[in-house]
Design an enzyme around this catalytic site. Structure first.
Site, PDB file in Angstrom:
ATOM      1  N   ASP A 376      41.180  69.890  53.946  1.00 37.83           N
ATOM      2  CA  ASP A 376      42.039  70.444  52.983  1.00 37.83           C
ATOM      3  C   ASP A 376      41.697  72.085  52.349  1.00 37.83           C
ATOM      4  O   ASP A 376      42.391  72.791  51.833  1.00 37.83           O
ATOM      5  CB  ASP A 376      42.494  69.784  51.756  1.00 37.83           C
ATOM      6  CG  ASP A 376      43.550  68.869  52.025  1.00 37.83           C
ATOM      7  OD1 ASP A 376      44.121  68.707  53.130  1.00 37.83           O
ATOM      8  OD2 ASP A 376      43.201  67.653  51.389  1.00 37.83           O
ATOM      9  N   TYR A 461      50.450  64.886  50.638  1.00 35.57           N
ATOM     10  CA  TYR A 461      49.823  64.494  49.221  1.00 35.57           C
ATOM     11  C   TYR A 461      49.675  65.528  48.102  1.00 35.57           C
ATOM     12  O   TYR A 461      49.541  66.623  48.386  1.00 35.57           O
ATOM     13  CB  TYR A 461      48.251  64.096  49.631  1.00 35.57           C
ATOM     14  CG  TYR A 461      48.111  62.846  50.081  1.00 35.57           C
ATOM     15  CD1 TYR A 461      48.587  61.518  49.471  1.00 35.57           C
ATOM     16  CD2 TYR A 461      47.169  62.431  50.918  1.00 35.57           C
ATOM     17  CE1 TYR A 461      48.656  60.319  49.976  1.00 35.57           C
ATOM     18  CE2 TYR A 461      47.078  60.996  51.487  1.00 35.57           C
ATOM     19  CZ  TYR A 461      47.871  60.041  50.811  1.00 35.57           C
ATOM     20  OH  TYR A 461      47.455  58.621  51.343  1.00 35.57           O
TER      21      TYR A 461
HETATM   22 CU   LIG Z   1      45.355  58.231  51.325  1.00 34.72          CU
END
Ligand SMILES: [Cu+2]
Ligand SMILES: *[C@@H]1O[C@H](CO)[C@@H](O)[C@H](O)[C@H]1NC(C)=O
Ligand SMILES: *[C@@H]1O[C@H](CO)[C@@H](O)[C@H](O)[C@H]1NC(C)=O
Ligand SMILES: *[C@@H]1O[C@H](CO)[C@@H](O)[C@H](O)[C@H]1NC(C)=O
Ligand SMILES: *[C@@H]1O[C@H](CO)[C@@H](O)[C@H](O)[C@H]1NC(C)=O
Ligand SMILES: *[C@@H]1O[C@H](CO)[C@@H](O)[C@H](O)[C@H]1NC(C)=O
Ligand SMILES: *[C@@H]1O[C@H](CO)[C@@H](O)[C@H](O)[C@H]1NC(C)=O
Ligand SMILES: *[C@@H]1O[C@H](CO)[C@@H](O)[C@H](O)[C@H]1NC(C)=O
Ligand SMILES: *[C@@H]1O[C@H](CO)[C@@H](O)[C@H](O)[C@H]1NC(C)=O
Ligand SMILES: *[C@@H]1O[C@H](CO)[C@@H](O)[C@H](O)[C@H]1NC(C)=O
EC number: 1.4.3.-
Length: 798
Positions: A376, A461
């Protein structure tokens, strides 16, 4: 500055405020409009980002011909060099310490610029340092090398012609439209999407992309990653000449087809298995669903701040002090929020605390999930920090801070994102920090903690990242994840996940978040102590032939980098702490701070040498690490690490060179995260209660006693032998009074600020409450989900 609605608006708009009014002593309740007291920071925040003037001048300088970078300013094409990132180059600790001690002026400021060189057959990225700032004729532009640990600083970029790749993949997917129509009555022009893994694979010297098909939701809900289809495409996109690219195969129902013809022939045969699609439905929407719970129609308890905020802030310097703590905030691309110069009772305990990298590593029977690994840090948590939803992400009385990031998307290069992405608030933890009762008295102390929070939304997410400060001098670093899981088609995936919907498997994966904590305990010279709880058998002078099976502590030090990659002891039977051996307390014990997982989840990577990530996640192999603090080792990851997996710019293993850790300046790198095996409870979204990991950093022999005794927000109730209360001691604390409730101000949301959210909103016309912070990204192709492929696209996209 508070961003709440004016007080009168609240009163006019709120029907319920009167019901919540608390009377004050004289009957006139004070309004609960918290004011934010301010303070002047003791010194300049030398870690704060570039100013607008600095970034404008640096951008100008880099674009001058004399800089020799051949940068294209506006409407750059895929064969133009461009500036990709710009941020403050973190100053050397060696230069900052004398400044903090008042012995020198502010250290020189430098910018770090990442340039993408595309006007060449073999494209690459390279970092430059620009300074000293402000820009004068003496300011130099030179390659940045000292924070990287391999010889050459150019990172070859396997894919830069992103639009060409999209076009190629789209055409390849359309070339089998007959099949996708036969299977699902849809094509990538209508109803399904092709998603590409973010980290390209290498097969020898070939650049390989695996892509998977997903149903495209028609609703506003971001459920693509719950709708995998069992068809996968392998494309070879080596080099910059699209005529050399080719479809290198297909996978359907666990069979690999070398060519498109082979695939077409199979489908032409009667009786092949037609695997049905995963389709969105009520199950994939996050809106309220089902009969409401008993009494859920009544208003739940809400947090109130009855008076002014109890912390001080210098907004300009991003300096905060709460109770006995003080610290400075800063911001970087990879990890977002960072804290510097954390002091307790005026003395520094931590020089630097922040997130270094976050990766998720999936596994699956199919090539898409098997290839899925996300660093990320490549898109970065900084630019993806989400605006905060008042009253839900943070209590309504929070103080919100804007965050600025370099914005390469707006054509005007010095425009930066500006949005309310950090919140600061005090909160009662819901249990007392101290309590004791006897037959004569009962005492308890309120457990008020101070939280600094931000919430990046990266792809599917959202992560809630907290730094929490407690009255006893401890700090908790906490991460929680929520959002849509990336899932797999159920067939053949039994060994990689639970079956969680009709044709859906929740793919197993690891989340690992690596943090840096640079302790300075009573100075910079510190040691890493390990104290074991060791079972033992002892014959005492008084045990007279009946030896005791018992336990002892065993004091030890980790005094060398050759042994400083560490996993937690079984049963948690070893206490690790950073101490100062040269400053023992009056009892002869070493003052320090210990650190230990605050949750059952505090994991490291399952796979020792991942073929997806190679040397880019060497900081994910153990629970924590100790290294010598070095100006040349400020961070463990670089945005470009995803593109040079075997020889990344920063290889964490090279931090370990057998150096002594005995009374040296130590840095602890620790991992949070969880082994995520999604179950039906992850539908439609993983919830923050599931995906939760935290570390406690807590004083140990650091102060003469528990400092929380100093708070007046405690009570002692004395009673007589018959149970009658005879005295109540409040230590001067006043009763709370407050005349109105704060309603969450949901319209204050700062707009969609992240690259990927902007792309999504452009595609699906989400209603966003614009504040013209950022122009939507122009995106030409709808046919590939940008969300998962986002890391490549947002990295290389213009
Ligand atoms: Cu996860
Ligand atoms: C500079 O970049 C342009 C494309 O933006 C390219 O055409 C040109 O050849 C480059 N010049 C040099 C000297 O590399
Ligand atoms: C920081 O320290 C390194 C290593 O000593 C040195 O090479 C570098 O020039 C310093 N950076 C700045 C900005 O002074
Ligand atoms: C296939 O989709 C088209 C429209 O996209 C629709 O008209 C047609 O009825 C569908 N066929 C089947 C068999 O569902
Ligand atoms: C790529 O690898 C192949 C096979 O190993 C080799 O023949 C070829 O020369 C290599 N090409 C380049 C450009 O390195
Ligand atoms: C924060 O950013 C918003 C949106 O750009 C702006 O309206 C507001 O004034 C800023 N607040 C502060 C305190 O700078
Ligand atoms: C897919 O889901 C449908 C609907 O529940 C079910 O009938 C079918 O058996 C599933 N197919 C497979 C291959 O799992
Ligand atoms: C650290 O340990 C290694 C391996 O035991 C040893 O070779 C090295 O000399 C030690 N370093 C120091 C500074 O003691
Ligand atoms: C606080 O409220 C309680 C209950 O109403 C009252 O008995 C007490 O005197 C109040 N204390 C102060 C300090 O106002
Ligand atoms: C958001 O901004 C766009 C572009 O400026 C504009 O067309 C749209 O109406 C705005 N939406 C809202 C809700 O203000």
């Amino acid at each position: 500055m508070k961003l709440h609605l004016p007080y009168f608006w609240l009163i006019l708009s709120s029907d319920v405020w009167a019901a919540f009014a608390l009377p004050s002593k004289d009957g006139t309740a004070a309004p609960c409009v918290p004011e934010q007291p301010t303070v002047k920071a003791p010194h300049t925040n030398v870690w704060l980002g570039l100013t607008d003037d600095e970034s404008r001048d640096v951008v100008n300088l880099l674009h001058q011909e004399s800089a020799g970078l051949n940068l294209t300013w506006q409407s750059a094409g895929s064969w133009d060099n461009t500036l990709r990132y710009l941020e403050l180059l973190q100053p050397n600790k060696t230069d900052v310490l004398p400044f903090l001690a008042g012995r020198s002026a502010t250290p020189d400021r430098y910018a770090r610029a990442t340039i993408i060189f595309r006007a060449t057959e073999v494209p690459y990225a390279e970092d430059y340092m620009v300074g000293p700032l402000p820009v004068t004729p003496d300011t130099q532009v030179r390659p940045l090398d000292y924070v990287y640990n391999r010889k050459y600083t150019k990172v070859p970029l396997p894919i830069v012609d992103v639009e060409d790749v999209q076009k190629f993949n789209h055409e390849a997917a359309m070339s089998i439209a007959d099949i996708t129509i036969l299977l699902w009555n849809k094509t990538v022009d209508d109803g399904i999407v092709l998603t590409t893994t973010t980290i390209p694979s290498k097969e020898g010297n070939r650049t390989i992309l695996w892509s998977g098909f997903f149903s495209k939701p028609k609703s506003r809900f971001d459920a693509e990653t719950l709708l995998p289809l069992p068809l996968y495409m392998k494309s070879d996109v080596t080099g910059r000449h699209t005529e050399n690219w080719r479809v290198a195969g297909w996978v359907y129902n666990d069979h690999f087809y070398e060519t498109t013809d082979e695939l077409l022939q199979t489908f032409a045969q009667p009786g092949f298995a037609k695997l049905p699609p995963n389709l969105e439905g009520g199950w994939s929407s996050t809106d309220q669903d089902g009969e409401s719970m008993p009494l859920d129609n009544l208003t739940p308890p809400l947090p109130v701040q009855p008076g002014p905020s109890r912390f001080l802030i210098d907004e300009e310097e991003r300096y905060i002090s709460w109770m006995d703590f003080s610290f400075y905030l800063s911001w970087n691309h990879i990890g977002g929020l960072r804290l510097f110069d954390i002091r307790f009772k005026g003395e520094r305990i931590i020089y630097e605390l922040g997130l270094e990298e976050a990766f998720s590593h999936y596994a699956g029977n199919d090539p898409f999930l098997s290839s899925a690994t996300f660093l990320d840090g490549t898109p970065g948590f900084g630019p993806y920090a989400s605006s905060l939803i008042d009253g839900f992400d943070c209590p309504t009385y929070s103080t919100y801070l804007n965050t600025t990031n370099w914005d390469r998307k707006t054509r005007s290069l010095f425009t930066r994102l500006n949005a309310i992405c950090t919140c600061l608030f005090e909160f009662d933890q819901g249990y007392p920090i101290q309590r004791h009762a006897t037959s004569e008295y009962a005492s308890a102390t309120r457990n008020i903690a101070f939280t600094v929070r931000f919430i990046p939304s990266v792809g599917n997410y959202d992560y809630t990242l907290d730094y929490k400060f407690f009255l006893d001098g401890s700090i908790e670093v906490c991460v929680r994840a929520s959002g849509y899981i990336l899932s797999a088609y159920a067939v053949h995936n039994e060994q990689y996940g639970f079956r969680i919907h009709d044709n859906l498997s929740g793919g197993m994966h690891d989340h690992v978040m690596t943090y840096k904590v640079d302790f300075d305990i009573r100075g910079e010279k510190n040691s890493l102590q390990k104290i074991d709880f060791a079972p033992t058998t002892v014959e005492y002078p008084w045990s007279k032939g009946f030896p005791r099976k018992t336990m002892k502590i065993r004091r030890d030090f980790i005094d060398n980098e050759s042994e400083s990659k560490i996993n937690w002891a079984a049963n948690g039977a070893a206490i690790y702490s950073v101490v100062n051996k040269e400053k023992p307390n009056i009892f002869g014990e070493y003052p320090g701070y210990r650190f230990f997982p605050a949750t059952g989840n505090a994991i490291h990577s399952t796979i020792p040498k991942s073929s997806n990530a190679h040397n880019t996640i060497n900081f994910g192999t153990h629970a924590f690490y100790a290294t010598r603090q070095k100006d040349t080792e400020p961070h463990v990851s670089h945005q470009c690490n995803s593109f040079d997996l075997e020889t990344p710019l920063i290889d964490f293993n090279k931090f370990f060179n057998d150096e002594s850790l005995d009374q040296e300046d130590l840095v602890i790198w620790f991992n949070l995260g969880n082994h995520h095996l999604p179950s039906t409870g992850d539908l439609p979204n993983t919830v923050f209660t599931t995906s939760h990991s935290a570390m406690t950093i807590q004083p140990q022999n650091y102060l003469p006693h528990d400092p929380s005794r100093a708070t007046i927000h405690q009570a002692r109730v004395d009673y007589d032998g018959k149970g009658n209360v005879i005295n109540v001691e409040r230590f001067g604390a006043e009763n709370a009074t407050c005349s109105n409730m704060f309603q969450p101000d949901l319209w204050r949301y700062g707009g969609k600020v992240t690259d990927n959210q902007y792309q999504r909103s452009a595609q699906t016309s989400h209603t966003v409450h614009n504040s013209s912070i950022l122009r939507p990204v122009e995106f030409n192709s709808d046919s590939i989900i940008q969300k998962v492929v986002g890391q490549i696209l947002t990295f290389f996209g213009r």
